[in-house]
Write an enzyme that holds these catalytic residues in place. Structure first.
Site, PDB file in Angstrom:
ATOM      1  N   HIS A 196     -21.234  99.222  54.039  1.00 45.14           N
ATOM      2  CA  HIS A 196     -21.329  98.152  53.046  1.00 45.14           C
ATOM      3  C   HIS A 196     -21.004  98.742  51.680  1.00 45.14           C
ATOM      4  CE1 HIS A 196     -23.141  95.086  50.457  1.00 45.14           C
ATOM      5  NE2 HIS A 196     -23.175  94.282  51.516  1.00 45.14           N
ATOM      6  N   CYS A 234     -17.568  93.127  51.798  1.00 45.14           N
ATOM      7  CA  CYS A 234     -18.475  92.199  51.115  1.00 45.14           C
ATOM      8  C   CYS A 234     -17.804  91.736  49.828  1.00 45.14           C
ATOM      9  CB  CYS A 234     -19.808  92.882  50.826  1.00 45.14           C
ATOM     10  SG  CYS A 234     -20.941  91.799  49.930  1.00 45.14           S
ATOM     11  N   HIS A 261     -18.728  89.900  54.819  1.00 43.12           N
ATOM     12  CA  HIS A 261     -19.732  89.093  54.112  1.00 43.12           C
ATOM     13  C   HIS A 261     -18.933  88.297  53.101  1.00 43.12           C
ATOM     14  CE1 HIS A 261     -23.278  92.213  54.561  1.00 43.12           C
ATOM     15  NE2 HIS A 261     -22.887  91.706  55.723  1.00 43.12           N
ATOM     16  N   ASP A 306     -22.705  84.736  53.005  1.00 50.38           N
ATOM     17  CA  ASP A 306     -23.631  85.679  52.377  1.00 50.38           C
ATOM     18  C   ASP A 306     -24.560  84.903  51.459  1.00 50.38           C
ATOM     19  OD1 ASP A 306     -24.742  88.116  51.891  1.00 50.38           O
ATOM     20  OD2 ASP A 306     -23.034  88.977  50.871  1.00 50.38           O
ATOM     21  N   HIS A 307     -25.134  85.585  50.490  1.00 50.07           N
ATOM     22  CA  HIS A 307     -26.146  84.960  49.630  1.00 50.07           C
ATOM     23  C   HIS A 307     -25.828  83.505  49.312  1.00 50.07           C
ATOM     24  CE1 HIS A 307     -26.856  89.215  47.854  1.00 50.07           C
ATOM     25  NE2 HIS A 307     -27.105  89.144  49.149  1.00 50.07           N
ATOM     26  N   TYR A 320     -31.178  84.154  50.792  1.00 52.97           N
ATOM     27  CA  TYR A 320     -31.213  83.987  52.249  1.00 52.97           C
ATOM     28  C   TYR A 320     -31.966  82.754  52.731  1.00 52.97           C
ATOM     29  CZ  TYR A 320     -28.801  88.380  52.617  1.00 52.97           C
ATOM     30  OH  TYR A 320     -27.839  89.363  52.527  1.00 52.97           O
TER      31      TYR A 320
HETATM   32  C1  DNO Z   1     -27.688  92.146  50.513  1.00 53.59           C
HETATM   33  C2  DNO Z   1     -27.102  92.863  51.633  1.00 53.59           C
HETATM   34  C3  DNO Z   1     -27.365  94.356  51.591  1.00 53.59           C
HETATM   35  C4  DNO Z   1     -26.890  94.983  52.874  1.00 53.59           C
HETATM   36  C5  DNO Z   1     -27.049  96.455  52.919  1.00 53.59           C
HETATM   37  C6  DNO Z   1     -26.327  97.032  54.109  1.00 53.59           C
HETATM   38  O1  DNO Z   1     -27.825  90.984  50.552  1.00 53.59           O
HETATM   39  O2  DNO Z   1     -25.749  92.596  51.728  1.00 53.59           O
HETATM   40  O3  DNO Z   1     -28.710  94.570  51.411  1.00 53.59           O
HETATM   41  O4  DNO Z   1     -27.617  94.467  53.943  1.00 53.59           O
HETATM   42  O5  DNO Z   1     -26.577  97.072  51.770  1.00 53.59           O
HETATM   43  O6  DNO Z   1     -26.838  98.270  54.377  1.00 53.59           O
END
Ligand code: DNO
Length: 344
Positions: A196, A234, A261, A306-307, A320
């Protein structure tokens, strides 16, 4: 493409049944949360998670994350034992059909935001980051999301001291050492490691960050060419750096991206940003062209929204909650379908 959804295990307030009801959801992205960092994930714990997913009709092919112990990042002598434990965890996960492991190599802190509930004009809330506010925070006394809150202030202080001796180059060497140590377990199980990016993609509190831009990936694949050395692409993390051309990177690394992501943000200053709904029009990242670049370059991995914001009165875990991520998944499903069909 397989659409997935992050699920924080049995403590998550969102039931698996609701996740299954989101159209086209193939599985969840989850983790064993009660094993201390550095220890082996026991088969019984993995089996329990897997059976809950099976019962809900959801796959468990992606793990996010198996955290990397700080001693590995620091390159301490204890790392060999810890890397052997990590490899054992990979082998255990392989027994339950896991195909991809997301992890990061950020020293001490994971993702950082300065506000988790910023109120938008429409009544929704979102996560945001203001660089000036971050600079004013005391790293030794922090309560921020996404990282191991179990450190005492003394331990945290000690860690920050230890990192003073670790340069960007050294941290990168430590990452390469770690990857070389676990690649045999990946080759054996077929599991892809998906690093990531650092979020946001610049140094924090004087700590080095090394997965921030295109050069980071060129260096990473030159050092560890094994095909199981992959990326979690991401968009929000990389996109916070205005220097990153995301459609270009998505195209260039499509074959290495095992997990994406996909989320949106709006720039509010050189290093300031606020997160937004997933759609291209909602922010500054060209989600359409990112998906197009992935698809037309043969990407065939896992995707998750993602978020999300908190909307419709939901008071979900910051980033989340259920609703906005479900809307994100629906939007991304449509985008992928249209682009994939156009390309044929
Ligand atoms: C946040 C996530 C990160 C991710 C870690 C992977 O929302 O994208 O916390 O899970 O960095 O190790």
């Amino acid at each position: 493409m397989k659409m997935t959804f992050r699920w924080y295990g049995e403590k998550d307030s969102i039931p698996l049944e609701y996740i299954k009801q989101i159209p086209n959801m193939s599985g969840v992205v989850t983790a064993v949360y009660d094993t201390p960092v550095g220890e082996v994930w026991e088969e019984e714990k993995i089996a329990r998670l897997k059976s809950l997913c099976d019962k809900a009709g959801l796959e468990m092919e992606v793990i996010e994350s198996v955290p990397v112990h700080e001693d590995i990042k620091l390159g301490k002598p204890s790392r060999d034992k810890l890397i052997a434990n990590y490899a054992k965890t990979i082998r255990n996960l392989g027994k339950f059909g896991v195909k991809c492991i997301c992890y990061n190599f950020m020293p001490v802190f994971d993702w950082l935001r300065t506000d988790l509930k910023r109120k938008n004009a429409d009544g929704s809330t979102c996560l945001c980051y203001k660089h000036e506010t971050l600079l004013s925070l005391d790293a030794k006394n922090l309560h921020l999301p996404g990282w191991d809150e179990s450190y005492t202030p003394e331990q945290l202080n000690g860690l920050l001291e230890e990192y003073k001796a670790v340069s960007h180059g050294q941290l990168f060497e430590n990452l390469v050492y770690f990857l070389n140590g676990i690649m045999p377990a990946c080759d054996e199980t077929g599991i892809n490691m998906a690093i990531h990016p650092d979020d946001p993609p610049w140094d924090m509190f004087g700590l080095p960050r090394i997965i921030t831009c295109e050069e980071s990936y060129d260096r990473l694949f030159a050092a560890v060419p094994d095909r199981h050395n992959g990326i979690t692409f991401c968009t929000g993390s990389l996109g916070a750096g205005r220097f990153n051309d995301l459609p270009k990177m998505a195209a260039k690394y499509a074959g290495r991206i095992c997990f994406a992501h996909i989320r949106q943000l709006k720039y509010e200053g050189e290093k300031d940003f606020a997160e937004a709904g997933h759609l291209t029009k909602a922010g500054d990242l060209d989600i359409y062209n990112i998906v197009k670049a992935l698809t037309s370059n043969g990407f065939d991995g896992y995707v998750r929204p993602d978020h999300g914001r908190n909307i419709w009165g939901e008071d979900g875990k910051p980033g989340y909650g259920l609703y906005d991520r479900a809307l994100g998944a629906a939007y991304l499903n449509g985008l992928f379908e249209a682009i994939e069909k156009d390309g044929k």
